[in-house]
Design a protein around this motif. Structure first.
Motif, PDB file in Angstrom:
ATOM      1  N   VAL A  20       0.825  -1.208   0.000  1.00 17.97           N
ATOM      2  CA  VAL A  20       0.000   0.000   0.000  1.00 17.97           C
ATOM      3  C   VAL A  20       0.861   1.260   0.000  1.00 17.97           C
ATOM      4  N   GLY A  21       1.883   1.296   0.835  1.00 19.01           N
ATOM      5  CA  GLY A  21       2.748   2.473   0.894  1.00 19.01           C
ATOM      6  C   GLY A  21       3.434   2.753  -0.425  1.00 19.01           C
ATOM      7  N   LYS A  22       3.876   1.703  -1.098  1.00 18.79           N
ATOM      8  CA  LYS A  22       4.540   1.861  -2.394  1.00 18.79           C
ATOM      9  C   LYS A  22       3.565   2.384  -3.445  1.00 18.79           C
ATOM     10  N   ILE A  23       2.329   1.905  -3.416  1.00 17.61           N
ATOM     11  CA  ILE A  23       1.316   2.388  -4.357  1.00 17.61           C
ATOM     12  C   ILE A  23       1.042   3.868  -4.118  1.00 17.61           C
ATOM     13  N   VAL A  24       0.880   4.245  -2.864  1.00 15.84           N
ATOM     14  CA  VAL A  24       0.601   5.646  -2.522  1.00 15.84           C
ATOM     15  C   VAL A  24       1.705   6.555  -3.051  1.00 15.84           C
ATOM     16  N   GLU A  25       2.947   6.218  -2.772  1.00  9.92           N
ATOM     17  CA  GLU A  25       4.054   7.071  -3.198  1.00  9.92           C
ATOM     18  C   GLU A  25       4.223   7.071  -4.714  1.00  9.92           C
ATOM     19  N   SER A  26       3.899   5.974  -5.371  1.00 11.17           N
ATOM     20  CA  SER A  26       4.012   5.911  -6.832  1.00 11.17           C
ATOM     21  C   SER A  26       2.971   6.802  -7.500  1.00 11.17           C
ATOM     22  N   VAL A  27       1.753   6.833  -6.963  1.00  9.65           N
ATOM     23  CA  VAL A  27       0.727   7.738  -7.494  1.00  9.65           C
ATOM     24  C   VAL A  27       1.158   9.188  -7.314  1.00  9.65           C
ATOM     25  N   ARG A  28       1.678   9.498  -6.148  1.00  6.41           N
ATOM     26  CA  ARG A  28       2.102  10.871  -5.874  1.00  6.41           C
ATOM     27  C   ARG A  28       3.284  11.264  -6.767  1.00  6.41           C
ATOM     28  N   ASP A  29       4.214  10.340  -6.987  1.00  2.64           N
ATOM     29  CA  ASP A  29       5.330  10.598  -7.898  1.00  2.64           C
ATOM     30  C   ASP A  29       4.828  10.884  -9.311  1.00  2.64           C
ATOM     31  N   ALA A  30       3.869  10.074  -9.773  1.00  2.00           N
ATOM     32  CA  ALA A  30       3.339  10.242 -11.124  1.00  2.00           C
ATOM     33  C   ALA A  30       2.690  11.615 -11.288  1.00  2.00           C
ATOM     34  N   ALA A  31       1.933  12.036 -10.282  1.00  6.68           N
ATOM     35  CA  ALA A  31       1.290  13.351 -10.342  1.00  6.68           C
ATOM     36  C   ALA A  31       2.333  14.457 -10.425  1.00  6.68           C
ATOM     37  N   ARG A  32       3.357  14.361  -9.606  1.00  2.00           N
ATOM     38  CA  ARG A  32       4.396  15.394  -9.609  1.00  2.00           C
ATOM     39  C   ARG A  32       5.144  15.434 -10.939  1.00  2.00           C
ATOM     40  N   GLN A  33       5.356  14.260 -11.545  1.00  2.00           N
ATOM     41  CA  GLN A  33       6.042  14.219 -12.839  1.00  2.00           C
ATOM     42  C   GLN A  33       5.279  15.002 -13.905  1.00  2.00           C
ATOM     43  N   LEU A  34       3.950  15.007 -13.795  1.00  2.41           N
ATOM     44  CA  LEU A  34       3.119  15.705 -14.780  1.00  2.41           C
ATOM     45  C   LEU A  34       2.698  17.092 -14.305  1.00  2.41           C
ATOM     46  N   GLY A  35       3.288  17.545 -13.191  1.00  2.00           N
ATOM     47  CA  GLY A  35       3.013  18.888 -12.704  1.00  2.00           C
ATOM     48  C   GLY A  35       1.635  19.075 -12.116  1.00  2.00           C
ATOM     49  N   MET A  36       1.052  18.002 -11.567  1.00  2.00           N
ATOM     50  CA  MET A  36      -0.283  18.083 -10.974  1.00  2.00           C
ATOM     51  C   MET A  36      -0.189  17.945  -9.463  1.00  2.00           C
ATOM     52  N   PRO A  37      -1.159  18.504  -8.740  1.00  2.00           N
ATOM     53  CA  PRO A  37      -1.176  18.313  -7.283  1.00  2.00           C
ATOM     54  C   PRO A  37      -1.314  16.829  -6.946  1.00  2.00           C
ATOM     55  N   ALA A  38      -0.540  16.375  -5.991  1.00  2.00           N
ATOM     56  CA  ALA A  38      -0.586  14.966  -5.610  1.00  2.00           C
ATOM     57  C   ALA A  38      -1.724  14.725  -4.620  1.00  2.00           C
ATOM     58  N   PRO A  39      -2.550  13.710  -4.845  1.00  2.00           N
ATOM     59  CA  PRO A  39      -3.610  13.389  -3.880  1.00  2.00           C
ATOM     60  C   PRO A  39      -3.006  12.981  -2.542  1.00  2.00           C
ATOM     61  N   ASP A  40      -3.796  13.102  -1.483  1.00  2.00           N
ATOM     62  CA  ASP A  40      -3.273  12.672  -0.187  1.00  2.00           C
ATOM     63  C   ASP A  40      -3.429  11.157  -0.036  1.00  2.00           C
ATOM     64  N   GLU A  41      -2.791  10.629   0.980  1.00  2.00           N
ATOM     65  CA  GLU A  41      -2.749   9.173   1.159  1.00  2.00           C
ATOM     66  C   GLU A  41      -4.134   8.567   1.320  1.00  2.00           C
ATOM     67  N   ALA A  42      -4.997   9.221   2.088  1.00  2.00           N
ATOM     68  CA  ALA A  42      -6.332   8.667   2.331  1.00  2.00           C
ATOM     69  C   ALA A  42      -7.120   8.527   1.033  1.00  2.00           C
ATOM     70  N   GLU A  43      -6.990   9.509   0.142  1.00  2.00           N
ATOM     71  CA  GLU A  43      -7.682   9.433  -1.149  1.00  2.00           C
ATOM     72  C   GLU A  43      -7.166   8.266  -1.978  1.00  2.00           C
ATOM     73  N   ILE A  44      -5.864   8.091  -1.994  1.00  2.00           N
ATOM     74  CA  ILE A  44      -5.269   7.023  -2.803  1.00  2.00           C
ATOM     75  C   ILE A  44      -5.655   5.655  -2.253  1.00  2.00           C
ATOM     76  N   ARG A  45      -5.670   5.522  -0.937  1.00  3.79           N
ATOM     77  CA  ARG A  45      -6.048   4.243  -0.331  1.00  3.79           C
ATOM     78  C   ARG A  45      -7.456   3.810  -0.754  1.00  3.79           C
ATOM     79  N   GLN A  46      -8.331   4.778  -0.981  1.00  2.00           N
ATOM     80  CA  GLN A  46      -9.706   4.445  -1.337  1.00  2.00           C
ATOM     81  C   GLN A  46      -9.813   3.742  -2.687  1.00  2.00           C
ATOM     82  N   VAL A  47      -8.894   4.014  -3.606  1.00  2.00           N
ATOM     83  CA  VAL A  47      -9.009   3.445  -4.953  1.00  2.00           C
ATOM     84  C   VAL A  47      -8.123   2.222  -5.154  1.00  2.00           C
ATOM     85  N   ILE A  48      -7.327   1.865  -4.150  1.00  2.00           N
ATOM     86  CA  ILE A  48      -6.502   0.664  -4.275  1.00  2.00           C
ATOM     87  C   ILE A  48      -7.417  -0.546  -4.424  1.00  2.00           C
ATOM     88  N   GLY A  49      -7.098  -1.387  -5.393  1.00  2.00           N
ATOM     89  CA  GLY A  49      -7.925  -2.556  -5.692  1.00  2.00           C
ATOM     90  C   GLY A  49      -8.741  -2.395  -6.952  1.00  2.00           C
TER      91      GLY A  49
END
Length: 232
Positions: A20-49
């Protein structure tokens, strides 16, 4: 009387593997790479799966063009693979529980929001796990919580829904299991918090694979391992 099923179907990320932690940080990394605000951890956890496309659509609703969505998905996949080449650890007693089921004649399967390529890469990192009879991935089936991939697993194994379990760490897993008339087992060590899992009304909620083993076999994993050593 024990609770040993004919079939045990497992979610992968967050359920068997502590990713889960790796998924959260990977989503946030992807957002930053494209210059977008990174979602917070709680939001990302909701869509895992969920399947990757629908998951990213929920997290980035303002991203409209297919080209930009593809860039984001590719950035996420790249971040996930490159973030840490070492495999994520299995949750405590996950391997022991899988082997205990296997030794008791239970068929094992995986139903995951991962792609086929992603799951095959993940499985290759754990060569000591018992074989899974069937694996179902979100890029080959309708994603969770739709029951289609779980119904596919039932057809392929020939197992009865009422004698089968779906073990997962999110409400998506619980909803899928209940829609397929399969026993829904929620574990609290993954993406969704305990209260949210309870709100989806699983048939069973456990804190760990050790607890699940006691429910399944009416004895601890250490007892099962001792018996296995004596009979080998």
């Amino acid at each position: 009387m024990n609770q040993v099923p004919e079939l045990a179907v497992f979610d992968w990320d967050g359920t068997l593997v502590d990713s889960v932690g790796k998924i959260v940080e990977s989503v946030r990394d992807a957002a930053r790479q494209l210059g977008m605000p990174a979602p917070d951890e709680a939001e990302i956890r909701q869509v895992i799966g969920l399947s990757l496309g629908p998951a990213l659509d929920r997290l980035f609703p303002l991203l409209k063009s297919d080209k930009d969505k593809k860039k984001l998905a590719e950035a996420y996949k790249r971040a996930f693979v490159e973030r840490d080449t070492a495999p994520c650890p299995l949750h405590t007693y996950a391997s022991e529980y899988l082997w205990a089921l296997h030794r008791n004649g239970v068929k094992l399967a995986v139903a995951t929001g991962k792609s086929r390529r992603g799951l095959d890469r993940a499985l290759a990192a754990y060569p000591t796990l018992p074989d899974f009879s069937v694996t179902a991935c979100a890029d080959e089936h309708v994603g969770k919580p739709n029951p289609q991939m779980l119904l596919y697993v039932l057809r392929k194994t020939g197992c009865r829904p009422e004698k089968s379990l779906m073990i997962g760490d999110t409400t998506h897993d619980i909803q899928m299991a209940k829609a397929a008339n399969v026993g829904a087992v929620a574990v609290t060590h993954g993406a969704h918090p305990r209260e949210q899992l309870l709100s989806a009304e699983p048939h069973l909620l456990v804190e760990s694979f050790k607890s699940l083993s006691i429910w399944t076999f009416k004895r601890s994993l250490s007892d099962i391992e001792d018996q296995s050593r004596l009979s080998s």
